[in-house]
Design an enzyme around this catalytic site. Sequence first.
Site, PDB file in Angstrom:
ATOM      1  N   GLY A 104       0.800  -1.226   0.000  1.00  6.05           N
ATOM      2  CA  GLY A 104       0.000   0.000   0.000  1.00  6.05           C
ATOM      3  C   GLY A 104       0.828   1.269   0.000  1.00  6.05           C
ATOM      4  O   GLY A 104       1.880   1.355  -0.630  1.00  6.05           O
ATOM      5  N   VAL A 105       0.352   2.232   0.759  1.00  4.35           N
ATOM      6  CA  VAL A 105       1.047   3.540   0.766  1.00  4.35           C
ATOM      7  C   VAL A 105       2.419   3.402   1.440  1.00  4.35           C
ATOM      8  O   VAL A 105       3.379   4.074   1.057  1.00  4.35           O
ATOM      9  CB  VAL A 105       0.160   4.616   1.445  1.00  4.35           C
ATOM     10  CG1 VAL A 105       0.016   4.422   2.925  1.00  4.35           C
ATOM     11  CG2 VAL A 105       0.647   6.006   1.132  1.00  4.35           C
ATOM     12  N   ASP A 106       2.543   2.476   2.372  1.00  2.00           N
ATOM     13  CA  ASP A 106       3.828   2.203   3.043  1.00  2.00           C
ATOM     14  C   ASP A 106       4.864   1.804   1.993  1.00  2.00           C
ATOM     15  O   ASP A 106       5.967   2.358   1.908  1.00  2.00           O
ATOM     16  CB  ASP A 106       3.592   1.056   4.043  1.00  2.00           C
ATOM     17  CG  ASP A 106       4.732   0.870   5.029  1.00  2.00           C
ATOM     18  OD1 ASP A 106       4.670  -0.099   5.809  1.00  2.00           O
ATOM     19  OD2 ASP A 106       5.671   1.678   5.021  1.00  2.00           O
ATOM     20  N   THR A 108      -7.674   2.237   5.890  1.00  2.00           N
ATOM     21  CA  THR A 108      -8.815   1.906   5.003  1.00  2.00           C
ATOM     22  C   THR A 108      -8.447   0.932   3.895  1.00  2.00           C
ATOM     23  O   THR A 108      -9.284   0.630   3.040  1.00  2.00           O
ATOM     24  CB  THR A 108      -9.389   3.191   4.366  1.00  2.00           C
ATOM     25  OG1 THR A 108      -8.392   3.759   3.515  1.00  2.00           O
ATOM     26  CG2 THR A 108      -9.823   4.191   5.410  1.00  2.00           C
ATOM     27  N   VAL A 142      -5.540  -2.390   3.632  1.00  4.09           N
ATOM     28  CA  VAL A 142      -5.285  -3.723   4.226  1.00  4.09           C
ATOM     29  C   VAL A 142      -5.963  -3.854   5.598  1.00  4.09           C
ATOM     30  O   VAL A 142      -6.440  -4.915   5.978  1.00  4.09           O
ATOM     31  CB  VAL A 142      -3.754  -3.944   4.362  1.00  4.09           C
ATOM     32  CG1 VAL A 142      -3.418  -5.151   5.214  1.00  4.09           C
ATOM     33  CG2 VAL A 142      -3.139  -4.077   2.974  1.00  4.09           C
TER      34      VAL A 142
HETATM   35  N1  APR Z   1      -1.147   7.581  -2.087  1.00  5.91           N
HETATM   36  C1  APR Z   1      -2.259   7.803  -1.335  1.00  5.91           C
HETATM   37  N2  APR Z   1      -3.008   6.806  -0.830  1.00  5.91           N
HETATM   38  C2  APR Z   1      -2.629   5.547  -1.117  1.00  5.91           C
HETATM   39  C3  APR Z   1      -1.485   5.227  -1.886  1.00  5.91           C
HETATM   40  C4  APR Z   1      -0.730   6.321  -2.384  1.00  5.91           C
HETATM   41  N3  APR Z   1       0.367   6.147  -3.121  1.00  5.91           N
HETATM   42  N4  APR Z   1      -1.390   3.860  -1.984  1.00  5.91           N
HETATM   43  C5  APR Z   1      -2.435   3.357  -1.302  1.00  5.91           C
HETATM   44  N5  APR Z   1      -3.189   4.357  -0.791  1.00  5.91           N
HETATM   45  C6  APR Z   1      -4.414   4.297   0.013  1.00  5.91           C
HETATM   46  C7  APR Z   1      -5.249   3.050  -0.091  1.00  5.91           C
HETATM   47  O1  APR Z   1      -6.092   3.104  -1.243  1.00  5.91           O
HETATM   48  C8  APR Z   1      -6.053   3.163   1.200  1.00  5.91           C
HETATM   49  O2  APR Z   1      -7.166   4.015   0.993  1.00  5.91           O
HETATM   50  O3  APR Z   1      -4.013   4.345   1.378  1.00  5.91           O
HETATM   51  C9  APR Z   1      -5.088   3.864   2.171  1.00  5.91           C
HETATM   52  C10 APR Z   1      -4.516   2.971   3.256  1.00  5.91           C
HETATM   53  O4  APR Z   1      -4.306   1.677   2.712  1.00  5.91           O
HETATM   54  P1  APR Z   1      -2.997   0.803   3.086  1.00  5.91           P
HETATM   55  O5  APR Z   1      -1.823   1.409   2.440  1.00  5.91           O
HETATM   56  O6  APR Z   1      -3.330  -0.633   2.794  1.00  5.91           O
HETATM   57  O7  APR Z   1      -2.821   1.018   4.660  1.00  5.91           O
HETATM   58  P2  APR Z   1      -3.644   0.418   5.891  1.00  5.91           P
HETATM   59  O8  APR Z   1      -5.021   0.025   5.524  1.00  5.91           O
HETATM   60  O9  APR Z   1      -3.433   1.422   6.980  1.00  5.91           O
HETATM   61  O10 APR Z   1      -2.848  -0.925   6.229  1.00  5.91           O
HETATM   62  C11 APR Z   1      -1.517  -0.812   6.670  1.00  5.91           C
HETATM   63  O11 APR Z   1      -0.852  -2.247   4.927  1.00  5.91           O
HETATM   64  O12 APR Z   1       0.530  -1.548   3.314  1.00  5.91           O
HETATM   65  C12 APR Z   1       0.498  -2.259   4.453  1.00  5.91           C
HETATM   66  O13 APR Z   1       2.671  -2.017   5.420  1.00  5.91           O
HETATM   67  C13 APR Z   1       1.328  -1.597   5.519  1.00  5.91           C
HETATM   68  O14 APR Z   1       1.032  -3.414   7.019  1.00  5.91           O
HETATM   69  C14 APR Z   1       0.626  -2.089   6.744  1.00  5.91           C
HETATM   70  C15 APR Z   1      -0.833  -2.109   6.329  1.00  5.91           C
END
Ligand code: APR
Length: 190
Positions: free
Chosen positions: A42-44, A133, A135
């Site tokens: 995801g964004v991470d 929102t 994962v």
């Molecule tokens: N820019 C903005 N928003 C983004 C981006 C980006 N480049 N990539 C993904 N998103 C959005 C997703 O569509 C979602 O709405 O960020 C939101 C959060 O999604 P996740 O990244 O899956 O984060 P989260 O739900 O908090 O889960 C965190 O997921 O990615 C892994 O390492 C992370 O284990 C952690 C978990």
Amino acid sequence: MREVGRRRVGEAEIVLQEGDLTLSDADAIVNAANSGLLGGGGVDGAIHRRGGPAILEECRRLRASDWPDGLPAGEVAVTSGGLLSARWVVHAVGPVYGSTRDHAALLASCHRRALAVAREKGLASIAFPAISTGVYRYPLDEAAEVAIGATVDELRRDPGRLREVRFVLFDARAAEAFATALRAIPASGA
Ligand code: APR
């Protein structure tokens, strides 16, 4: 970035944008991290990819020093922005929806603590994703209400030198959920 909403709150403004958080030129961006703090999807994943290895190096040092058992949900840890436009990355660990009864309080805490970092560093702008929102399965409309509510409360209490708090939403559905939550905020002083 396409602007999809804007609302003045005291001295500052909440701005909604649709786009890629890693391209934001805010002074700091907030990462939706996990407690391991060593990257993920995801964004991470996007932040580590575009921000480069320096961010991961600093995360490793944070794990070895301040957070040997990992970063608890609701907490934040700060690194530089590495190769990103943003000077700082505030890594926030959101709650997994339904994992605990107080997932709303933990999600609010991510925003309050990230805004406290912005205040401490005297930042003018900070940009959030829609934490939890993806994962972590937090429903968008509930997350938007918690995120916007906590942000409005913090800005009314003490904006520091913040002039813009941005939410950068990755798709139209998220943008709509946050725009609805922003419109629902009563006029200040209410
Ligand atoms: N820019 C903005 N928003 C983004 C981006 C980006 N480049 N990539 C993904 N998103 C959005 C997703 O569509 C979602 O709405 O960020 C939101 C959060 O999604 P996740 O990244 O899956 O984060 P989260 O739900 O908090 O889960 C965190 O997921 O990615 C892994 O390492 C992370 O284990 C952690 C978990």
